[in-house]
Design a protein around this motif. Structure first.
Motif, PDB file in Angstrom:
ATOM      1  N   ALA A  62       0.838  -1.191   0.000  1.00 47.74           N
ATOM      2  CA  ALA A  62       0.000   0.000   0.000  1.00 47.74           C
ATOM      3  C   ALA A  62       0.878   1.247   0.000  1.00 47.74           C
ATOM      4  CB  ALA A  62      -0.889  -0.012   1.243  1.00 47.74           C
ATOM      5  N   PRO A  63       0.328   2.391  -0.456  1.00 46.12           N
ATOM      6  CA  PRO A  63       1.130   3.622  -0.487  1.00 46.12           C
ATOM      7  C   PRO A  63       1.716   3.985   0.878  1.00 46.12           C
ATOM      8  CG  PRO A  63      -0.871   3.913  -1.753  1.00 46.12           C
ATOM      9  CD  PRO A  63      -0.983   2.578  -1.096  1.00 46.12           C
ATOM     10  N   GLU A  64       0.927   3.796   1.935  1.00 51.23           N
ATOM     11  CA  GLU A  64       1.469   4.124   3.269  1.00 51.23           C
ATOM     12  C   GLU A  64       2.651   3.218   3.600  1.00 51.23           C
ATOM     13  OE1 GLU A  64      -1.953   2.809   3.226  1.00 51.23           O
ATOM     14  OE2 GLU A  64      -2.421   4.733   2.294  1.00 51.23           O
ATOM     15  N   LEU A  86       4.646   1.834   1.438  1.00 49.14           N
ATOM     16  CA  LEU A  86       5.784   2.257   0.614  1.00 49.14           C
ATOM     17  C   LEU A  86       6.457   3.501   1.190  1.00 49.14           C
ATOM     18  CD1 LEU A  86       4.606   1.725  -3.076  1.00 49.14           C
ATOM     19  CD2 LEU A  86       6.387   0.503  -1.824  1.00 49.14           C
ATOM     20  N   ASN A  87       5.642   4.433   1.672  1.00 49.22           N
ATOM     21  CA  ASN A  87       6.219   5.638   2.260  1.00 49.22           C
ATOM     22  C   ASN A  87       7.051   5.311   3.497  1.00 49.22           C
ATOM     23  OD1 ASN A  87       5.236   7.446   0.374  1.00 49.22           O
ATOM     24  ND2 ASN A  87       3.276   7.723   1.446  1.00 49.22           N
ATOM     25  N   ARG A 122      10.230   3.821   2.334  1.00 47.21           N
ATOM     26  CA  ARG A 122      11.095   4.863   1.762  1.00 47.21           C
ATOM     27  C   ARG A 122      11.785   5.666   2.862  1.00 47.21           C
ATOM     28  NH1 ARG A 122      11.307   9.993  -0.639  1.00 47.21           N
ATOM     29  NH2 ARG A 122      11.851  10.000  -2.858  1.00 47.21           N
ATOM     30  N   ASP A 152      11.910   5.588  -5.944  1.00 52.68           N
ATOM     31  CA  ASP A 152      10.669   5.868  -6.669  1.00 52.68           C
ATOM     32  C   ASP A 152      10.668   5.232  -8.053  1.00 52.68           C
ATOM     33  OD1 ASP A 152       9.903   7.344  -4.502  1.00 52.68           O
ATOM     34  OD2 ASP A 152      10.577   9.258  -5.332  1.00 52.68           O
TER      35      ASP A 152
END
Lengths: 204, 166
Positions: A30-32, A34-35, A38, B14
């Motif tokens: 999910a984007p969260e 991935l953040n 990161r 990214d």
């Protein structure tokens, strides 16, 4: 279900693999998620010297090693015993020119003969009448005083003057380049006690 | 190289994270393991930012190699070799059937798990991702002959696993 296949062709195998592709399950992060990943990665960036390229670290290490080695060698050359042995080499190695004739009668202990035809090595035995045994030509070119370099060497090494009873031996030889070398061996020569190779130099 | 390693690594993350995750998912048993592999790949890059090649393709290949090596290390460490369950797996005529698709996925996953990590990576990159053998050789830093050998070996094992009917 077809379980009866004994051999899949390459195309069938490829179709099957694409059909059952594990990445096609739709379970990407999910984007969260991935953040968070990161942030974790970027927070762990190593900016220490260990993260530098290997050649950069190696160059620094090599330069430091060379510098330390040079310092150690210079210290050893200055403090070591061979430093004093090498020191006179700058002085007495001079082209042997015939000494100017002198009328002064040289003392036997300081007689150095300049001979026209000098053998490779001549050892002059100390004897009271050694001067008389010299050729006539040599007698005319007797050097009254020691070579300045020898005198300086003896002075720098704190040599005592030869005693009256024991006369020094003289060794003369000619180097291949024509340089005449004269050694005066002092039997009373003594080095300071602190010198580690005093015995070796004392024989000279 | 960019002056700021944080910015550069952020760009790399990214750009390459989606592809690396897909590859990791095909090289691992479950999504959780795939996420761990991707994160560990970028963490290694973060520990050695100066080692990352300058070019985009070189950086991608470098990250892929790290990922494959991580899979291999993990495989060696755990010595995981799942026992084969030779089940009937697939019907060519029922690819639209959800049940058949699920069965095929399960069978493919099991068959891939039987391969050694490097062979698995090469088979996945060639058969699923569609990379040529020359590209794979360049990516993984090996000869094309070696890649061909891995492809042939992987196909043979997969064929055996997937074709073996019970």
């Amino acid at each position: 279900m077809a379980a009866d296949r004994k051999n899949l062709s390459d195309d069938e195998l490829r179709k099957l693999l694409n059909l059952g592709d594990p990445a096609g399950y739709g379970d990407e992060p999910a984007p969260e998620e991935l953040n968070a990943m990161r942030r974790t990665v970027l927070n762990s960036i190593d900016t220490s010297p260990a993260a530098q390229p290997w050649f950069s670290r190696s160059l620094t290490t090599a330069m430091a090693t060379v510098a330390v080695a040079l310092i150690a060698i210079s210290i050893l050359l200055q403090a070591g015993p061979w430093g004093e042995v090498l020191q006179p080499a700058t002085g007495p190695v001079t082209p042997a020119e015939p000494a100017p004739p002198t009328t002064q009668e040289p003392p036997p202990s300081q007689t150095v003969a300049a001979v026209e035809e000098v053998p490779d090595v001549v050892v002059t035995e100390p004897s009271p009448d050694s001067a008389a045994e010299l050729p006539a030509a040599a007698e005319e070119s007797v050097v009254a005083e020691e070579p300045p370099a020898l005198a300086a060497m003896e002075e720098s090494q704190g040599l005592a003057a030869p005693s009256e009873g024991r006369q020094p031996r003289t060794v003369q030889f000619t180097a291949p380049g024509g340089t005449r070398i004269i050694w005066t061996l002092d039997p009373d020569f003594q080095l300071p006690v602190s010198e580690p190779d005093s015995q070796a130099r004392g024989e000279l | 190289m960019q002056a700021d390693p944080v910015e550069r690594l952020g760009d790399l993350f990214d750009t390459h994270q989606p592809r690396l995750y897909r590859l990791a998912r095909r090289l691992s048993r479950d999504p959780e393991e795939a996420r761990d592999l991707v994160q560990e790949t970028f963490l290694r890059a973060a520990r050695r930012p100066a080692s990352i090649p300058e070019s985009a393709k070189g950086a991608e290949a470098w990250l892929v190699r790290i990922l494959v090596n991580l899979c291999r290390d993990r495989w060696r460490r755990l010595k995981v070799r799942r026992e084969a369950h030779h089940q009937p797996v697939w019907s060519m005529g029922n690819t639209a059937d959800p049940e058949s698709v699920a069965s095929a996925r399960s069978a493919v996953q099991r068959a891939l798990n039987r391969l050694r990590p490097r062979t698995r990576a090469i088979v996945v990159m060639h058969e699923i991702e569609g990379q040529s053998k020359a590209e794979i050789a360049e990516f993984l830093g090996m000869s094309e002959v070696t890649v061909r050998w891995h492809v042939a070996t992987g196909r043979s094992k997969l064929r055996k696993e997937l074709s073996h009917g019970g």
